[in-house]
Structures are given as C-alpha cells and as structure tokens.
Design a protein around this motif. Structure first.
Motif, PDB file in Angstrom:
ATOM      1  N   GLU A   1       0.523  -1.174  -0.015  1.00 32.24           N
ATOM      2  CA  GLU A   1      -0.458  -0.513  -0.028  1.00 32.24           C
ATOM      3  C   GLU A   1       1.248   1.073  -0.411  1.00 32.24           C
ATOM      4  N   GLN A   2       1.894   1.097   0.494  1.00 28.71           N
ATOM      5  CA  GLN A   2       3.341   2.362   0.731  1.00 28.71           C
ATOM      6  C   GLN A   2       3.414   2.451  -1.042  1.00 28.71           C
ATOM      7  N   ILE A   3       3.490   1.033  -1.513  1.00 31.35           N
ATOM      8  CA  ILE A   3       4.297   1.359  -2.803  1.00 31.35           C
ATOM      9  C   ILE A   3       3.708   2.221  -4.182  1.00 31.35           C
ATOM     10  N   GLY A   4       1.988   1.288  -3.566  1.00 28.23           N
ATOM     11  CA  GLY A   4       0.807   1.856  -4.799  1.00 28.23           C
ATOM     12  C   GLY A   4       1.105   1.154  -6.311  1.00 28.23           C
ATOM     13  N   TYR A   5       0.021   2.433  -6.456  1.00 24.60           N
ATOM     14  CA  TYR A   5       0.036   1.425  -7.840  1.00 24.60           C
ATOM     15  C   TYR A   5       0.108   2.131  -9.495  1.00 24.60           C
ATOM     16  N   TYR A   6       0.315   2.401 -10.476  1.00 22.41           N
ATOM     17  CA  TYR A   6       0.147   2.691 -11.606  1.00 22.41           C
ATOM     18  C   TYR A   6      -0.873   3.391 -11.713  1.00 22.41           C
TER      19      TYR A   6
ATOM     20  N   PHE B   1      20.238  10.644 -15.839  1.00 20.14           N
ATOM     21  CA  PHE B   1      20.496  11.760 -14.915  1.00 20.14           C
ATOM     22  C   PHE B   1      20.371  10.819 -13.908  1.00 20.14           C
ATOM     23  N   HIS B   2      19.589  10.169 -13.473  1.00 23.24           N
ATOM     24  CA  HIS B   2      19.409   9.670 -12.243  1.00 23.24           C
ATOM     25  C   HIS B   2      20.236   8.043 -11.676  1.00 23.24           C
ATOM     26  N   ALA B   3      21.104   8.121 -12.991  1.00 22.97           N
ATOM     27  CA  ALA B   3      21.826   6.854 -12.652  1.00 22.97           C
ATOM     28  C   ALA B   3      22.634   7.404 -13.013  1.00 22.97           C
ATOM     29  N   GLY B   4      23.007   8.486 -13.635  1.00 22.09           N
ATOM     30  CA  GLY B   4      24.922   9.476 -13.715  1.00 22.09           C
ATOM     31  C   GLY B   4      24.715   9.981 -11.769  1.00 22.09           C
ATOM     32  N   LEU B   5      23.540  10.892 -11.184  1.00 25.17           N
ATOM     33  CA  LEU B   5      23.161  11.190 -10.429  1.00 25.17           C
ATOM     34  C   LEU B   5      24.398  10.004  -9.194  1.00 25.17           C
ATOM     35  N   ARG B   6      23.650   8.980  -9.450  1.00 28.74           N
ATOM     36  CA  ARG B   6      24.251   7.787  -8.107  1.00 28.74           C
ATOM     37  C   ARG B   6      25.386   7.784  -8.772  1.00 28.74           C
ATOM     38  N   ASP B   7      25.999   6.950  -9.289  1.00 24.15           N
ATOM     39  CA  ASP B   7      27.137   7.199 -10.357  1.00 24.15           C
ATOM     40  C   ASP B   7      28.708   7.801  -9.211  1.00 24.15           C
ATOM     41  N   PHE B   8      27.744   9.740  -9.437  1.00 21.17           N
ATOM     42  CA  PHE B   8      28.515  10.280  -8.585  1.00 21.17           C
ATOM     43  C   PHE B   8      29.196  10.549  -6.747  1.00 21.17           C
ATOM     44  N   GLY B   9      27.686   9.033  -6.954  1.00 21.60           N
ATOM     45  CA  GLY B   9      28.276   9.744  -5.446  1.00 21.60           C
ATOM     46  C   GLY B   9      26.747  10.672  -4.933  1.00 21.60           C
ATOM     47  N   ALA B  10      26.232  11.247  -5.949  1.00 16.32           N
ATOM     48  CA  ALA B  10      24.895  11.914  -4.969  1.00 16.32           C
ATOM     49  C   ALA B  10      23.961  11.797  -4.293  1.00 16.32           C
ATOM     50  N   ASP B  11      23.419  12.119  -3.494  1.00 16.94           N
ATOM     51  CA  ASP B  11      22.316  12.276  -2.348  1.00 16.94           C
ATOM     52  C   ASP B  11      20.892  12.304  -3.424  1.00 16.94           C
ATOM     53  N   TYR B  12      19.768  10.863  -3.570  1.00 23.17           N
ATOM     54  CA  TYR B  12      19.126  10.934  -3.976  1.00 23.17           C
ATOM     55  C   TYR B  12      17.758  10.563  -3.052  1.00 23.17           C
ATOM     56  N   ARG B  13      16.977  11.983  -2.832  1.00 14.32           N
ATOM     57  CA  ARG B  13      15.862  11.634  -1.242  1.00 14.32           C
ATOM     58  C   ARG B  13      14.391  11.308  -2.128  1.00 14.32           C
ATOM     59  N   ALA B  14      13.854  10.764  -2.217  1.00 12.71           N
ATOM     60  CA  ALA B  14      12.455  10.906  -2.968  1.00 12.71           C
ATOM     61  C   ALA B  14      11.600  10.915  -1.695  1.00 12.71           C
ATOM     62  N   SER B  15      10.241  11.499  -1.563  1.00  9.80           N
ATOM     63  CA  SER B  15       9.527  11.180  -0.642  1.00  9.80           C
ATOM     64  C   SER B  15      10.026  12.494   0.199  1.00  9.80           C
ATOM     65  N   HIS B  16      11.098  13.867   0.232  1.00  9.29           N
ATOM     66  CA  HIS B  16      11.578  14.608   0.636  1.00  9.29           C
ATOM     67  C   HIS B  16      11.064  15.582   0.398  1.00  9.29           C
ATOM     68  N   ASP B  17       9.378  16.161   0.904  1.00  7.44           N
ATOM     69  CA  ASP B  17       8.898  17.206  -0.150  1.00  7.44           C
ATOM     70  C   ASP B  17       9.364  18.409   0.723  1.00  7.44           C
ATOM     71  N   VAL B  18       9.975  19.703   0.612  1.00  5.71           N
ATOM     72  CA  VAL B  18      10.622  20.673   1.563  1.00  5.71           C
ATOM     73  C   VAL B  18       8.892  21.757   1.719  1.00  5.71           C
TER      74      VAL B  18
ATOM     75  N   LEU C   1      16.082  16.416  -3.292  1.00  4.69           N
ATOM     76  CA  LEU C   1      15.114  16.421  -2.649  1.00  4.69           C
ATOM     77  C   LEU C   1      13.516  16.174  -2.778  1.00  4.69           C
ATOM     78  N   ASP C   2      13.252  15.335  -3.358  1.00  5.74           N
ATOM     79  CA  ASP C   2      12.231  15.384  -4.080  1.00  5.74           C
ATOM     80  C   ASP C   2      10.731  14.838  -3.290  1.00  5.74           C
ATOM     81  N   GLU C   3       9.705  14.935  -4.428  1.00  8.91           N
ATOM     82  CA  GLU C   3       8.268  14.299  -3.897  1.00  8.91           C
ATOM     83  C   GLU C   3       8.321  13.447  -4.049  1.00  8.91           C
ATOM     84  N   GLY C   4       7.363  12.021  -3.976  1.00  7.60           N
ATOM     85  CA  GLY C   4       6.950  10.851  -4.149  1.00  7.60           C
ATOM     86  C   GLY C   4       6.988  10.115  -5.333  1.00  7.60           C
ATOM     87  N   ASP C   5       5.942   9.308  -5.702  1.00  7.42           N
ATOM     88  CA  ASP C   5       6.164   8.391  -6.507  1.00  7.42           C
ATOM     89  C   ASP C   5       4.698   9.054  -6.994  1.00  7.42           C
ATOM     90  N   VAL C   6       3.605   9.956  -6.959  1.00  2.00           N
ATOM     91  CA  VAL C   6       2.849  10.626  -7.444  1.00  2.00           C
ATOM     92  C   VAL C   6       3.124  12.182  -7.190  1.00  2.00           C
TER      93      VAL C   6
END
Lengths: 101, 469, 381
Positions: free
Chosen positions: B435-440, C166-183, C33-38
């Motif tokens: 549920e945390q991951i969600g769906y398309y 870009f995101h694969a590259g960021l990881r490769d450069f050692g950058a810190d990516y944080r999803a679900s970190h809404d500012v 700092l990024d938002e989540g999946d939706v």
C-alpha cells in the motif's frame, strides 16, 4: 506440426474457411481467431514488437495482448475476442505494426 | 454506432458475467432503462463462457454450476435490458459518461448510475520462461475448452494451485484431453494454517464438490506436491518444464504446453481509471476497490460488483450484482420492489461463507509472485526483475517513477500482466508495504482504440480552443 | 554548522536532475530532495522535443539560449551515454510546425517575421516551407496540410531515458537522492547556508537550488527570490508502436525511437492532472489524422495529462538571492530542450557562486511586481 489443442469428438459445429498468411484453414463456427490459430497446427507465433521474440496467446480472455494479429488488413487486433468469419484474412505479425496496415 | 437505442440510460452495466447479468436483469425488470455492454462475442463472462454457443452440449461435461447460468441469462432476456456484445468500454469519467467502442466506431453514453462488473483475471505467474510460446494460463485452456471444445493433445504440464487448478484438470480429463503431470505449488503447512477457518467452508456445497474433484484427478494424473520452483525452457517454443520441491527433489518433463494458475485477482483497470479508491487486500494479495455495503465505490454513482469487487466466486458475484442494482435503483428514487435490496443483501451474506478458508489455503507463495534475476515482469515491454531492482537503486520510489524509467506498464496490456508484480517487487526491494508503494495511475483509454474513433467524436468549442492556436 | 552537502537541489525532475548532475559532475556534494511516486511531474509528462523555432518572441536572449541548447545537446547526450551506457536517442533532423489552414499559415508567417524583426540569433535558419517542398520530407501528409515552418535546430530525444540517465548518473557520482522529501520550509542561516525542513526530515546545505517547477512560486519568497508561475494543463495521446515512418519531429506530433506516435498538445486552465478529457483528445486526434490520414487506424494505447511548468510570461527565470546568497532559483517550461544548458552551463555558474553571462538575461526583475529585494539585487548576479 501437430496442434497443441484438438477438438473433442463431441464438437460437431460446422467448419468455415479462413486464410492464415494466405493458407487455407478450416475453423469451427464460433471459434475466436486465436483459438482457430492454436487448433490449426500451423506455426502461428508472432514476433514481439519490442525485441522480435516469438509469442503465442497467453490468457485468451482479452487482458494480455499476446494474441495480436492482423485481420483483414488491420493490425494489432486481439484475436481472442474476435470470432472467425468465412473468408477472413489473418496475417501473423512480424515485429511492430506497419502504418497503414 | 447505430445499434445503441439511446444516448443516455438509467443504468449502464459493464461486463456480462454473472454479476453484470444479475445487475442488468434486476434493474431492467424494475423498469430502469438499462444498457449492458460486454466485449466478448456472447454472454457469460469467464465462468459461463460460451453459455449460448458451447459445443459441449452434453450437460455432464461442464456440470450443473455452468448450466445454472441459463436461468440467470433467461431472467436477463426477459428483463428488457439492452445487451450489446463486442462492445469495449474504454472510458468512464466521474460524471458517468461512458466511452464505448463497437464495430469500429465509438460513442459517448451518459449513465445515471454505473455498475462495473469487469470480473477477475488470473494472477500474474512470472516464472523463468513464462513468455515462451506454449506457456498459457489455465484459464486460457478453460476458455478454449468451454467455447471451442479444444483440449490439450500434446504433452502437458499444469502448475499452480487454487480451485480452478483442480477443476480445469478434471474437465480436461473428462473430455479426453491430455495432462502428464500436475505441479501443486500450495506451500507446505498451508492447509493447517487454513483449517481454523474451515468451518464456513465445510458448510458450503463447494466442500463436497471439491473433494470429489480432487479424488477424480488424483486417480488419473501424477501429482507433484509442494513445488517451490518452476522453469519453462525452450528456444522460441516451450519444450521442457523443470521443477523443484520443498523436499529438494528435482524433476523435469518434455512438454509442449504449460498451463499456469495461482488464483484470480480483480481486474481493476476500468474502476481505477475513473478514480475509484482501491486498497491493498492483505489476504488476497491484490487491490480491491473501497466500497460501501451496497457496492458503491468512492466515485458517486459508480458501483462495482462481481469478482472485480474482490474475489468471491459465482454466488457472491450474482448477489453483489443484485445488491448494486437495487441500491442504484433506490438511489435514483425508483420504486424498486421493497424486498429487493434486503433479499439481495441476505443472498450476499450467505454466498460469502467459506471464502476465508479458500483464501488462506490457496495464498500463493512469495517466490511465484516476486520474481528475481532475468525473469520477465512486464511482458509487453520485456522488462526483467533485475531491471526493476536497478531502477529502485537509482531512486524509483513507486510504479509511476518506474514506468518513466523502464516503460513497465506502458504496453498494450496497460499494466494488467505486470502491475501486481511490480508493486510487490518494489515493496520488497524498498522494505515497505504494497500500500505504501501503490499502483500505476491509470487513465482512459483502458483498452486500445483506433485514433479515428477518438477523432470522429463530436468537437466541443472549448476543446477546439484548447488545441487550435 | 556542519554541512555535509555543498548544494541541496529542491526537485528531482528533469530540471533539478540536470542541474544536480552538472554539479555532481564537478565534484560537488549534492543532495536532491524530491516528492514521492505520485507527483505533478512534468518530467514524466512532456513531449520530448528539443525545440527552438518560435521561442523567444519578446525576449531575444531566450531564442539564443534555445539555439545554444540545441547545439549543446550532442555533448550532453554523449556524456550521459559514456557514463551510464544509456542512449537517450537525441536526434536533430530539423523540425516542422504544420499548418492546417491558410489562417494558421498566415499566423505562422507573421510570427517568423517578428522573430527576425526583433533580431534573430546567427544561423537561425527558421523559414516557411510550402506544401510541395514539405511533401518531399513528409510524403504521407494529408490534403489539409497547407504548409509549415521549419527550423534546422529542432530535434527530439527520449526524455524518459534522459530522466533515467540523469538519475543513474547522479547515483554514479555519489549524489544523495531522497524521494518523499517534500520541502516545506527553507531557512537561510546567519553567516550563510540553509536549513531545509522536509517531510523526510531536516537537511542542511551550503547552497540551495530551487528546481521545484511550479512549486518554486511558494518556495522562492522564503529565500528572497521571486518565481511567478502560470501553469496550464496539457494532454497527450500515445499510440501503439509502429515501424518507423516519420523521420522529423513536428511541433505537435512525433514518432519516438521506440516506435510509438505521440500527439500533443493542448492547453487548459484546469490544473487536475489525474483526469483526461475526451473532448480535448478528440480535437487533437482529429488534427493528427488530418496531418497524416494513415494514423486513422492506429490504436491509441494511452492518453495522459500533465501540468506544464510555466512562468507567467513563458520565459525562463534564473536568479540568485541578494538577501540570502547561495540560494538560486531555476524555472522554465522547456526542461527537455534546456537540459543541456542546465547541466553544462548553469551548474558550473552555481558552483562558482554567480549567475553571470547568458543566464543573467533571465532574472525575475523583469516582472513589474518583482519585490524590492530582487530589484536591488544587481550585486548578487
């Protein structure tokens, strides 16, 4: 090639003729295109649109889109949802669909 | 689409399986203008597939449960509901406008209420080699059996678990079809876990039928129990199936056909695309719509009935269909038969007995739901489990970001065959819950439609202004 | 104050990721700092053109910036391929803007004349093309097509793969990516540096780059910046894959490297990206099949809507804060087109601490209602 599926003897439905890549195939009235292809004994594998690997129908109920065929000149139709009709021209797809087909 | 009699109906029902048939019949009989749309060539859905056309006219072959459908279909025919087959609903919007494609063109129909009865589909079964030609679902074999009298005639393996797994084997054998081995994936000890919930089940007719079915199949076919690993092999075509059991025994079988089944799950695409909220069902390991007691979803006026509301089988589907129809009639202010809703609710309560036992007994094992390595997850876009894990590593937080990175779910099946796997795989990889991951996020069209069908619809001035500049 | 991060980039979309990647490539310690999946994410909902023609009417530096972006794209594509192995499929065959009536053709001709009148960049090459000439490049066009404009700088790219690279590259450069970190809130610290309060906790960084799309409007004033936005909704139609037939991108129609055909583009004031509206896609579909009648029988497999990141006047905004030096803002509509400039031109300037050169033409000081703090900010730029 012997087909993977065979009609049971009790199936007495009339046959009708369809064409698969130009070859005549006797199908049973009421069969879907996908079922008729699987019962034909022909090699009816299509090539996938992404990498060109061979595929055959998987779900037979309209959800998986593995049964895509060209029917009467229109590509990417779901063979498992369309009943055979006399004289129907079916083409096995090779990779991506072509524009205008 | 000239066959449609109207542009607006009191009730539009999507799907002519048991739930849809029951809902449409109940509503039309009570005088509501009712339209039943179904994408198949004939009525019945999956369970009564081919009801009016099956070549298996000997009633013993498909059994009483199948032919029970005739009575329900009779009620539908008598009800006056308008029924259209080979009609694909590709869009429903929150104002209950329905986009429907039929015979190569599309129409928009306004409904006052809608019952979505799009049923179930088989749970994805992502094992190594499951995209090889010759690997199919058990449901596919049953569809061919019912509608075309086709049975496997070459070396065949059936693998999986659940009631349909046994039922299909029994039907194929009864009709002279071929099964060489059955690989039972029910995990060891699961029966013991389910037994405390067995009381409800023991009091249903399913129990007696189930025992008979099991005995019949066991006497005729080799059965391998507690299978923990299955692989399909072949170059461009299945030629061999290998397996391993919980006891560490390995086996293999030369085979042209492998039929897979590990239960069914709600087909949620249409309801989700309208915006109906869904929750993760921990017991059935799938999404199910959030419904009130009458089957109304979080979208006002949109009811969901049948296995699309959560897996329950035929009896539950019929009852849910009738409950939804009566509730919709009442909500429209129609004078429904006074007893209609309460009778339907009572029918539903009775039909629900025993389900928990089956859910526990046939809960599919993790290794058959969450694949690893090179196993394909998204069949359309040919995305493998390891691709998904590396996308998670670069930060993909859910299915929608994953879609952007890898195109999972972007093919013609629109995520139906990979969605559950993606959710569970990502949940495991990120150490969180489904549920945390969600769906398309799903949007219309929920089934492909020709560009001309979209282009031929009437043009509104505001829409023209939004595009032509 | 201990600062693990040289720069916190707020927003992990294509714009934020491009800047972050450019900074990380220069050895900066970056946190994204990024938002989540939706999320309302234009990076997942764009048309993937690297587009020059018609941009910059009213602000000539924007036309130059766009031409330069197109010139720099091969460098970016190659750098991403080298680092990540991902081919983002940048192609620059030149692009057409199709006209379906004489009125549309006149309007287009007028736009081009105005572009030249205000002073077009060197080798701009934008020109009108009549139907007979257009047929040579696009033999499948329908009878309703009356002509087009053409720019040799126009092209397209696989924008989703670029996003991933870009995101694969960021990881490769050692950058810190944080999803679900809404500012939620950004606090400039006395003596320099910033504290960012996010839904995922508190983050500290020496510099902060606002790359939050339309969200910049809310965040900018917290650090003495100004980002007036005017988002609109756009819908897109995507077809199934077909064999290659279209070898040029058009302004509202293109074939992707995967074979699908994308059809755009609409503009609505509604800002709900969860729904799509059939009437709008109807008009889009109709224009597409008038352009190429053979598209009629193709299957539409998806439609979607996205919220455009759009500044109030449509031009990019790049600024550094005068009251809180080290705080930067970057917003623009064309995150795909300008990705090369953001990664290769803007990032080095942010590292060096100032936005001189071409980016200084895009300060929000141009808006009449820009705050005092910004108007007196010459020193910071």
């Amino acid at each position: 090639m012997t087909p993977m599926f065979s009609h049971i003897p009790a199936d007495q439905r009339p046959t009708l003729e369809i064409f698969v890549d130009g070859q005549s195939v006797q199908a049973r009235r009421g069969d879907t295109v996908a079922a008729a292809l699987l019962a034909s004994g022909l090699d009816v594998r299509r090539d996938s649109a992404v990498s060109g690997v061979p595929r055959l129908p998987y779900c037979m109920m309209g959800v998986c889109f593995e049964c895509l065929v060209t029917i009467n000149g229109v590509g990417n139709r779901q063979g498992c949802l369309i009943p055979v009709e006399p004289g129907m021209q079916v083409e096995i797809q090779r990779g991506k669909r072509e524009l205008g087909k | 689409m000239s066959v449609l009699h109207s542009d607006s109906y009191d009730l539009v029902v999507v799907g002519a399986g048991p739930a849809g048939i029951a809902a449409a019949a109940a509503a039309a009989a009570a005088g509501a203008s009712t339209l039943l749309l179904d994408e198949n060539a004939g009525p019945g859905g999956q369970v009564w597939r081919g009801l009016t056309t099956t070549p298996l006219t000997n009633r013993e072959m498909l059994g009483k449960d199948y032919w029970d459908g005739e009575a329900e279909l009779g009620k539908l025919r008598a009800s006056g509901a308008e029924v259209i087959h080979r009609a694909t609903v590709w869009s429903i919007d929150p104002s209950l406008q329905v986009g429907v494609s039929h015979g190569g063109s599309s129409r928009i129909v306004q409904a006052r209420k809608i019952v979505v009865a799009t049923g179930a589909m088989e749970r994805p079964f992502p094992i190594p080699g499951w995209t090889l030609p010759g690997v199919m679902t058990a449901g596919a074999a049953q569809t061919m059996l019912k509608s075309s009298g086709l049975v496997p005639s070459e070396p065949t393996v059936i693998a999986g678990q659940g009631p349909l797994f046994w039922l299909l084997a029994g039907q194929i054998l009864r009709m002279g079809g071929r099964i060489d081995v059955m690989l039972d994936t029910t995990p060891k000890g699961q029966l013991a876990a389910a037994l405390p919930k067995a009381f409800g089940f023991l009091t249903t007719p399913y129990f007696r039928k189930g025992l008979k079915m099991l005995a019949e199949v066991r006497s005729k076919v080799r059965i391998v129990k507690h299978v923990t690993r299955i692989e399909a092999h072949g170059e461009g075509q299945l030629d061999r199936v290998t397996w391993e059991t919980a006891g560490g025994k390995r086996g293999e079988m030369a085979s042209r056909l492998l039929l897979l089944h590990q239960g069914v799950v709600p087909n949620v695409n249409l309801a989700m695309s309208v915006g109906a909220a869904h929750d993760w069902d921990k017991q059935q390991l799938c999404w199910r719509p959030r419904l009130d007691e009458d089957g109304q979803s979080t979208v006002p006026g949109l009811y969901i009935a049948g296995d699309g509301a959560g897996i329950g089988g035929v009896g539950v589907a019929l009852a849910r269909g009738r409950v939804a129809a009566h509730a919709a009639l009442t909500a429209m202010g129609r004078k429904a038969p006074a007893s209609g809703l309460s009778a339907a609710r009572a029918e539903l309560a009775k039909a629900n007995r025993g389900r928990e036992f089956l859910d526990l007994l046939y809960k599919p094992a993790e290794q058959f739901r969450i694949p690893e390595g090179d196993t394909i997850v998204c069949r359309c876009e040919e995305v493998r489990a390891r691709d998904i894990l590396s996308a998670v590593e670069i930060g993909a937080s859910g299915p929608n970001q994953l879609k952007a990175y890898l195109r999972t779910g972007m093919g013609p099946c629109q995520g139906r065959l990979c969605g559950l796997t993606v959710t569970e795989l990502m949940a495991k990889a990120r150490g969180t819950t489904p549920e945390q991951i969600g769906y398309y996020r799903l949007r219309a069209p929920v089934k492909p439609l020709m560009l001309s069908e979209l282009a031929d619809l009437p043009q509104e001035p505001a829409a023209v202004k939004a595009v032509v500049r | 104050m201990s600062r693990v991060h040289d720069v916190a980039v707020v927003g992990g979309g294509l714009l934020g990721a491009a800047i972050a990647w450019g900074l990380a490539r220069l050895g900066q310690k970056v946190i994204v700092l990024d938002e989540g999946d939706v999320a309302r994410r234009a990076s997942r909902a764009n048309f993937a053109l690297v587009w020059v023609q018609g941009k910059g009417l009213g602000l000539p530096p924007y036309a130059r910036w766009s031409v330069e972006a197109s010139r720099q794209w091969p460098t970016l594509a190659e750098a991403l391929r080298e680092q990540t192995g991902l081919d983002v499929h940048y192609q620059r065959p030149g692009g057409f803007h199709i006209c379906l009536s004489e009125a549309e053709l006149d309007a287009r001709r007028q736009l081009i004349e105005q572009m030249y009148a205000q002073g077009a960049p060197n080798d701009y090459g934008l020109e009108m093309v009549d139907r007979s000439e257009l047929e040579k490049a696009l033999p499948e066009i329908g009878p309703d097509v009356v002509g087009a404009s053409y720019s040799p700088h126009d092209g397209h790219v696989n924008s989703l793969r670029t996003f991933r690279a870009f995101h694969a590259g960021l990881r490769d450069f050692g950058a810190d990516y944080r999803a679900s970190h809404d500012v939620d809130r950004i606090e400039p610290q006395p003596g320099g540096g910033f504290v960012l309060h996010t839904s995922g906790g508190r983050i500290e960084a020496a510099k902060v780059v606002l790359a939050a799309g339309n969200g910049n409007e809310r965040l900018a004033p917290q650090v003495g910046l100004f980002a007036p936005m005017m988002p609109t909704r756009g819908q897109i139609i995507v077809t199934e894959r077909v064999k290659p037939f279209l070898h040029y991108p058009l302004g509202t129609l293109r074939q992707t490297d995967e074979g699908t055909v994308m059809i755009g583009d609409s503009k609505e004031e509604i800002l709900d990206d969860r729904e799509t509206r059939v009437p709008v896609t109807t008009v889009m579909a109709d224009r597409a099949r008038r352009t190429f009648p053979l598209l009629n029988r193709l299957n539409v497999v998806r439609t979607w809507s996205g919220i455009r990141v759009m500044t109030r006047d449509g031009f990019p905004i790049y600024d550094q804060s005068a009251s809180a030096p080290g705080a930067f803002v970057a917003c623009c509509h064309s995150g795909v087109t300008l990705a090369s400039m953001h990664a290769l031109e803007l990032a080095p300037r942010i590292r060096d601490g100032g936005l001189g050169g071409p980016p200084s033409s895009f300060s929000a000081r141009r808006f009449a209602d820009a705050p005092e703090t910004l108007l007196n900010a010459d020193a910071a730029v």
